[in-house]
Design a protein around this motif. Structure first.
Motif, mmCIF file in Angstrom:
data_model
loop_
_atom_site.group_PDB
_atom_site.id
_atom_site.type_symbol
_atom_site.label_atom_id
_atom_site.label_comp_id
_atom_site.label_asym_id
_atom_site.label_seq_id
_atom_site.Cartn_x
_atom_site.Cartn_y
_atom_site.Cartn_z
ATOM 1 N N GLN A 142 0.801 -1.218 0.000
ATOM 2 C CA GLN A 142 0.000 0.000 0.000
ATOM 3 C C GLN A 142 0.836 1.273 0.000
ATOM 4 O OE1 GLN A 142 -3.527 -0.010 -0.233
ATOM 5 N NE2 GLN A 142 -2.886 -2.057 -0.885
ATOM 6 N N VAL A 143 2.145 1.172 0.176
ATOM 7 C CA VAL A 143 2.959 2.391 0.166
ATOM 8 C C VAL A 143 3.214 2.803 -1.281
ATOM 9 C CG1 VAL A 143 5.105 3.483 0.903
ATOM 10 C CG2 VAL A 143 4.087 1.670 2.305
ATOM 11 N N ALA A 144 3.754 1.884 -2.058
ATOM 12 C CA ALA A 144 4.068 2.237 -3.445
ATOM 13 C C ALA A 144 4.017 1.033 -4.374
ATOM 14 C CB ALA A 144 5.458 2.863 -3.497
ATOM 15 N N GLY A 145 3.306 -0.009 -3.944
ATOM 16 C CA GLY A 145 3.111 -1.151 -4.842
ATOM 17 C C GLY A 145 4.240 -2.170 -4.854
ATOM 18 N N ASN A 188 -3.561 0.399 7.218
ATOM 19 C CA ASN A 188 -3.749 0.931 8.571
ATOM 20 C C ASN A 188 -2.607 0.602 9.522
ATOM 21 O OD1 ASN A 188 -6.133 1.900 7.685
ATOM 22 N ND2 ASN A 188 -7.367 0.181 8.464
ATOM 23 N N SER A 189 -1.569 -0.044 9.028
ATOM 24 C CA SER A 189 -0.520 -0.500 9.961
ATOM 25 C C SER A 189 0.644 0.480 10.044
ATOM 26 C CB SER A 189 0.013 -1.861 9.506
ATOM 27 O OG SER A 189 0.900 -1.676 8.406
ATOM 28 N N ARG A 190 0.473 1.678 9.520
ATOM 29 C CA ARG A 190 1.592 2.608 9.347
ATOM 30 C C ARG A 190 2.708 1.891 8.571
ATOM 31 N NH1 ARG A 190 3.122 3.919 14.725
ATOM 32 N NH2 ARG A 190 1.193 3.311 15.718
ATOM 33 N N PRO A 191 2.399 1.475 7.341
ATOM 34 C CA PRO A 191 3.323 0.623 6.579
ATOM 35 C C PRO A 191 4.644 1.324 6.297
ATOM 36 C CG PRO A 191 1.622 1.503 5.152
ATOM 37 C CD PRO A 191 1.225 1.871 6.547
ATOM 38 N N LYS A 192 5.691 0.493 6.117
ATOM 39 C CA LYS A 192 7.036 1.032 5.899
ATOM 40 C C LYS A 192 7.515 0.685 4.500
ATOM 41 C CE LYS A 192 8.544 -0.799 10.244
ATOM 42 N NZ LYS A 192 9.653 -1.413 10.917
ATOM 43 N N PRO A 222 10.582 8.101 6.730
ATOM 44 C CA PRO A 222 9.273 8.461 6.164
ATOM 45 C C PRO A 222 9.308 9.754 5.345
ATOM 46 C CG PRO A 222 9.022 7.717 8.418
ATOM 47 C CD PRO A 222 10.491 7.761 8.159
ATOM 48 N N GLY A 223 10.086 10.737 5.783
ATOM 49 C CA GLY A 223 10.131 11.999 5.055
ATOM 50 C C GLY A 223 10.708 11.871 3.652
ATOM 51 N N VAL A 247 10.216 9.085 1.576
ATOM 52 C CA VAL A 247 9.512 8.125 0.721
ATOM 53 C C VAL A 247 9.024 8.781 -0.568
ATOM 54 C CG1 VAL A 247 7.471 6.650 0.568
ATOM 55 C CG2 VAL A 247 8.865 6.652 2.650
ATOM 56 N N GLN A 248 8.354 9.952 -0.409
ATOM 57 C CA GLN A 248 7.779 10.597 -1.577
ATOM 58 C C GLN A 248 8.853 10.969 -2.590
ATOM 59 O OE1 GLN A 248 4.487 10.534 -1.864
ATOM 60 N NE2 GLN A 248 4.965 11.062 -3.989
ATOM 61 N N LYS A 249 9.956 11.511 -2.078
ATOM 62 C CA LYS A 249 11.031 11.957 -2.962
ATOM 63 C C LYS A 249 11.609 10.764 -3.752
ATOM 64 C CE LYS A 249 15.433 14.291 -2.704
ATOM 65 N NZ LYS A 249 16.536 13.812 -1.931
ATOM 66 N N LEU A 250 11.830 9.670 -3.044
ATOM 67 C CA LEU A 250 12.389 8.492 -3.705
ATOM 68 C C LEU A 250 11.432 7.937 -4.748
ATOM 69 C CD1 LEU A 250 14.120 6.228 -1.028
ATOM 70 C CD2 LEU A 250 15.153 7.480 -2.899
ATOM 71 N N MET A 251 10.152 7.917 -4.404
ATOM 72 C CA MET A 251 9.173 7.358 -5.331
ATOM 73 C C MET A 251 9.005 8.255 -6.559
ATOM 74 S SD MET A 251 8.371 4.443 -4.264
ATOM 75 C CE MET A 251 10.044 4.347 -3.710
ATOM 76 N N ASP A 252 9.126 9.578 -6.353
ATOM 77 C CA ASP A 252 9.064 10.492 -7.504
ATOM 78 C C ASP A 252 10.236 10.214 -8.435
ATOM 79 O OD1 ASP A 252 6.825 11.569 -6.476
ATOM 80 O OD2 ASP A 252 7.776 13.398 -5.676
#
Ligand code: GTP
Ligand code: MG
Length: 708
Positions: A570-573, A612-616, A697-698, A700-705
């Motif tokens: 659920q974070v990024a597939g 809902n598990s605060r996935p990593k 966590p901060g 994740v978005q940058k890496l996925m972009d």
């Protein structure tokens, strides 16, 4: 047919080392001196594709001058049969070392006399520890400028094993290297020339003083220390036999035959690691190294039998290595090419004959053994039977894969499995032409079946084929081998990091799937707990439903749902790993419940729980070692920190500086270009996968972009 050669006259050994230490060069000499071939081919003379060493015969190996797959050869030395496996040193092909060590009885670890202990030597050493393989060290390349025995011995003792003991002392180094003092035999061997057929003079060690004055003070110091080193060796080795030791301490006497027996005993049990030296390229020391293989490395079974395990991998017994026992063998390598399938096996016990039917105990299947062959690198020879201790290949097996246990169908037993490394890099793969479309998936499937450090995934949403492997070179070579060996061409996308996902916390939930659409509806309710597990656990499912609250036949649907759905987190597939899914309760409806309804409920439950598990998000962290001139140290360390890395050690290697640390793989693409420009082309580095760790966590978005 009765056994032709007693087991005691067999040696199954591997040659392992860091890349370029000289394993293949040494193997060529072994084949030459044992009379298996009449010409030595040098690794650096094969790039034009005209010639090939015996073990590096693949086109990709010749072009690059490196070993990619392990190759087995056999030869005879002084009446002993030596089965030898030349392994690759490049980190991307570590699976080849892994599977070889799993089935070998002993190993010769080769060192570059200039570089000493290198990262891949350490990795392979650890693997040999895991598989409990006795070994000896061969410090090669003593003829190279900068060869430094002191540095090598120190590295071996400090970084690999404090049990290592110098058994040979080099006479000179670089262009003065002319032979070695054998502390066991109490003589020196001095070669007349570098020629492959050069003979050597045998000189008692007490006649050495005064004979040499070398340019390097260090080399002279080694010669001076010979009496002291021999004393050390005697004390160390004889201590393994109480009577011999007392006799030696009290009267200063010992029997040379007992000395060898002691070294052998110590080496086989791992209490003692002999250090030898030589220059394979300049044809010095290879015959002596072969003598040491006979003298010190174990025959099949000398170091104990093979462990038998239960389905959970717990050891439940040991099978002795002997003919007179149920057949037990382990498949350790599968090769596919246009001519069919060749399955390499190590036979541990019993006799397997052509035409026999064996059980594949791992897969609960039967396999008929149509043909058995002895393998000599790329060539095969048909044989009638294989016995305890043998390494052979079976032709055209249907069901058997790497790591499977084969054996007597009446007395089946699982043998200890091998461990496979985690692939950390992935690429998308597309057929090159229309003609390749149909053939590509079969060809990729064959490549993956042959190499357990590859994984194949088809993205269900995009239909894209994704190949995962150990590194860029590994994937490139795989695609290229598919072209040369199976005639299928494909294009590779840009290499990407194999991220993973995990559960942050435990989640308990109830999910109800209900659908009413006219006639019969769908109904399923599951109550589940998803728990994060330690790294390396993978995925576990436990059925804890009691009292038939969910009918038996629907439970596999829930398990299947979890196993499928966890491929897309659920974070990024990315694949979700290291969790346990517990199915604890549920409800069903006599008419509306079905396998499909429970599958849908299971999938939805997984998605909701993961969300809902605060996935990593997890990323592979690489262990890197950079070797460079001291003046660049500051730049290298600053850069490691900029790449979110951490320096854990700094040291000296000869006159060079080393930096060891951990850096996320996603920060390492293109590192070689940085290193070249930062060190004027003089820095080198190696990296290998170490572990997965959570992405802050901060970030994740940058890496996925960046991945998009
Ligand atoms: N000077 C010198 N060069 C050597 C010696 N042994 C090997 N080499 C050279 O080192 C290079 C690498 O040798 P290989 O035998 O391919 O090394 P390897 O350990 O098999 O390498 P990988 O299989 O790729 O891990 C070749 O150019 C060899 O000629 C030696 O004793 N002295
Ligand atoms: Mg090689």
């Amino acid at each position: 047919m009765a056994r032709q050669k007693p087991l005691k006259l067999y040696r199954n050994i591997g040659i392992i080392a860091h890349i370029d230490a000289g394993k293949t060069t040494t193997t060529e000499r072994v084949l030459y001196y044992t009379g298996k071939k009449h010409q030595i081919i040098e690794v650096h003379d094969t790039k034009d594709g005209k010639a090939s060493t015996t073990t590096d015969y693949l086109e990709q190996e010749r072009k690059r001058g490196i070993t990619i797959q392990s190759a087995a050869v056999s030869c005879e030395w002084k009446g002993y049969q030596i089965n030898l496996i030349d392994t690759p040193g490049h980190v991307d092909f570590t699976i080849e070392v892994n599977r070889s060590l799993r089935v070998l009885d002993g190993a010769v670890v080769v060192f570059d006399g200039v570089a000493g202990v290198e990262p891949q030597t350490e990795t392979n050493w650890r693997l040999a520890n895991q598989y409990n393989v006795p070994r000896m060290c061969y410090v090669n390349k003593m003829d190279r400028m900068g060869a430094n025995f002191t540095h090598c011995v120190k590295g071996i003792k400090e970084r690999l094993s404090s049990k290592a003991v110098v058994c040979q002392v080099p006479l000179g180094s670089y262009d003065e290297f002319c032979g070695m003092a054998d502390l066991v035999a109490n003589v020196a061997y001095i070669w007349q020339s570098d020629d492959k057929d050069s003979t050597w003079e045998t000189v008692p060690l007490d006649q050495l003083p005064g004979r040499f004055t070398f340019a390097s003070a260090g080399d002279n110091e080694w010669v001076k220390r010979i009496p002291e080193l021999r004393q050390e060796l005697l004390e160390h080795a004889l201590a393994l036999d109480e009577d011999a030791f007392m006799e030696f301490v009290e009267n200063g006497k010992f029997d040379p035959a007992v000395l060898k027996v002691c070294i052998r005993k110590g080496t086989v049990s791992g209490e003692f690691v002999p250090i030898l030296c030589g220059s394979s390229f300049k044809n010095k020391g290879v015959q002596q190294m072969l003598d040491a293989v006979l003298d010190y490395l174990p025959y099949p079974g000398e170091n104990g039998g093979i462990g038998m395990v239960d389905p959970d991998g717990k050891v439940i017994g040991t099978q002795e290595v002997k003919d007179d026992a149920p057949a037990r063998a382990l498949a350790f390598k599968v090769i596919n090419d246009q001519f069919g399938t060749l399955t390499f096996v190590r036979v541990y016990s019993g006799v397997i004959k052509k035409g026999d039917t064996l059980a594949n105990v791992t897969r609960n299947k039967k396999e008929r053994i149509g043909r058995i062959v002895e393998v000599q690198a790329s060539a095969t020879k048909d044989i009638e039977e294989a016995r305890a201790g043998d390494i052979v290949a079976f032709v055209s097996m249907k069901e058997t894969e790497t790591g499977d246990s084969l054996g007597d169908p009446d007395k089946p037993a699982l043998l200890e499995r091998m461990r496979f490394p985690d692939p950390v890099i992935s690429v998308s793969v597309e057929p090159k032409t229309r003609a390749d479309v149909d053939k590509m998936s079969t060809a990729l499937y064959k490549m993956v079946k042959a190499d357990p450090s590859l994984r194949l995934q088809v993205d269900q949403e995009t239909g894209q084929t994704v190949l995962k492997g150990m590194g860029e070179l590994h994937l490139e070579v795989t695609i290229d081998r598919m072209r040369t060996e199976l005639g299928v061409e494909a294009n590779m996308g840009r290499p990407r990091v194999s991220f993973r996902e995990a559960f942050g916390t435990s989640v308990e939930l109830v999910y109800t799937h209900k659908k009413q659409s006219g006639g019969s509806g769908q109904y399923a309710e599951v109550k589940m707990i998803f728990e994060p597990m330690p790294s390396g656990t993978g995925v576990e499912f436990s059925d804890e439903v009691v009292g038939g609250r969910i009918p038996r036949e629907f439970i596999p649907s829930v398990e299947h749902a979890v196993e499928t759905e966890c491929k897309r987190g659920q974070v990024a597939g990315y694949e979700v790993v290291d969790f346990k899914a517990r199915l604890i309760d549920g409800k069903y409806h006599d008419v509306d419940s079905s396998a499909l309804a429970f599958e849908i409920a299971g999938r939805a439950a997984f998605r909701e729980a993961h969300r809902n598990s605060r996935p990593k998000l997890l990323e592979p962290i690489m262990k890197i070692e950079v070797v460079t001139e001291g003046e660049y140290l500051g730049t290298i360390i600053g850069d490691v920190n900029r790449r979110r890395g951490q320096v854990t050690d700094q040291g000296q290697k000869g006159n060079q500086a080393t930096v060891v640390g951990f850096v996320p793989l996603s920060e390492m693409f293109g590192y070689i270009n940085f290193l070249r420009s930062a060190t004027s082309g003089r820095g080198t580095f190696t990296m290998e996968f170490d572990h997965y760790s959570e992405v802050p966590p901060g970030l994740v978005q940058k890496l996925m972009d960046a991945e998009a």
